[in-house]
Design an enzyme around this catalytic site. Structure first.
Site, short mmCIF file in Angstrom:
data_model
loop_
_atom_site.label_atom_id
_atom_site.label_comp_id
_atom_site.label_asym_id
_atom_site.label_seq_id
_atom_site.Cartn_x
_atom_site.Cartn_y
_atom_site.Cartn_z
N CYS A 252 0.83 -1.21 0.00
CA CYS A 252 0.00 0.00 0.00
C CYS A 252 0.86 1.26 0.00
CB CYS A 252 -0.93 0.01 1.21
SG CYS A 252 -2.08 -1.37 1.24
N ARG B 6 -7.87 -3.99 -3.55
CA ARG B 6 -7.31 -2.85 -4.29
C ARG B 6 -8.22 -2.52 -5.48
NH1 ARG B 6 -2.43 -2.46 -1.88
NH2 ARG B 6 -1.65 -4.41 -0.99
#
Length: 218
Positions: free
Chosen positions: A54, A131
Site C-alpha cells: 500500500c 485494491r
C-alpha cells in the site's frame, strides 16, 4: 448474516451512477456528489495503512499526481482505518521518503463506503478493502473498474493510460485498440448501416483492414 453479505457484495458496474456518500478524509469532510465538480475522479482503495504494498501504491499516486492534474482528475484514496492512522501514515511516509500524499484519503472505519463500492470481498478479507480503482467521469458516472487482490500492486502506467483513453474517446467519438497510448492511431466506430459501411470502404483512412476495422490519426 445473509443480508450483511449481500450488502458487502454490492458492486457498482460500468455505466452506473457512482454511489453518493459523506466521509471524513485527510482533507476534511466531503460529500461525494458535490466533490470535484467538472472533474474526473479516481477513487481507489488499499487494504491498510502502514503496510508495504500500500505504501508503494500510495506513493505512486502521489509522485504522479501532476499527471492526473493535467488530465483534470482528482484522486481519492480509501482504507478501513481511522483518520488518526491516516494522518500518522501520511506523516511517516513524508518523513521517511519525502513523498507527500497530497490528496484526500477516506477514513472508512465503519466500512460504509467500502460496502457501497463492493471493495469488501469476503473470500479475500472481511475487514480489509481489496485494491479497487473506480474511474468516474464529471457527471459522476462510473466508466471503468479495476480490482486487484491484496497481494498484487497496481500498475500506475495502465491507470493513466486507461484514463487518457477514456477522455480521448469521449472527446473524439472513437475507440482505442490494444495497447493504445497517446499519439497512436484510434479506431473509427464500426458502421451502423450500409451508407456508413460504404463510407468506410471508400474513405481515405490512415489504416484500413476492412470496413469494420478502420484506424485514423487524431
Amino acid at each position: 448474516m445473509e443480508q450483511e453479505l449481500k450488502e458487502i457484495n454490492i458492486m457498482p458496474r460500468i455505466g452506473d451512477q457512482a454511489p453518493d456518500f459523506e466521509a471524513v478524509t485527510t482533507k476534511g469532510k466531503i460529500k461525494f456528489s458535490a466533490f470535484a465538480k467538472d472533474k474526473w475522479i479516481i477513487l481507489f482503495s488499499h487494504p491498510a495503512d502502514f503496510t508495504p504494498v500500500c505504501t508503494t501504491e500510495m506513493s505512486g499516486f502521489a509522485q504522479r499526481k501532476a499527471e492526473f492534474d493535467a488530465l483534470n482528475t482528482e484522486l481519492i484514496g480509501l482504507s478501513i482505518d481511522s483518520i488518526h492512522a491516516h494522518l500518522a501514515w501520511v506523516n511517516n511516509v513524508k518523513e521517511n521518503t519525502g513523498v507527500y500524499f497530497d490528496f484526500p484519503i477516506i477514513a472508512d472505519i465503519d466500512m460504509k463506503v467500502s460496502r457501497l463500492y463492493g471493495m469488501l470481498q469476503p473470500n479475500e478479507s472481511e475487514t480489509a478493502a481489496v485494491r479497487a480503482v473506480f474511474f468516474i467521469d464529471p457527471s459522476k458516472k462510473i466508466r471503468l473498474v479495476m480490482y486487484y487482490p491484496l497481494n498484487v500492486g497496481r500498475n500506475m502506467d495502465e491507470i493513466l493510460r486507461a484514463l487518457e483513453a477514456l477522455q480521448v474517446s469521449d472527446a473524439n467519438g472513437v475507440a482505442m485498440p490494444l495497447n493504445w497510448k497517446k499519439g497512436d492511431r484510434v479506431i473509427v466506430p464500426p458502421p451502423k448501416d450500409l451508407d456508413e459501411m460504404q463510407e468506410r470502404i471508400d474513405g481515405n483512412y490512415a489504416e484500413k483492414i476492412d470496413f469494420y476495422l478502420v484506424k485514423k490519426d487524431l
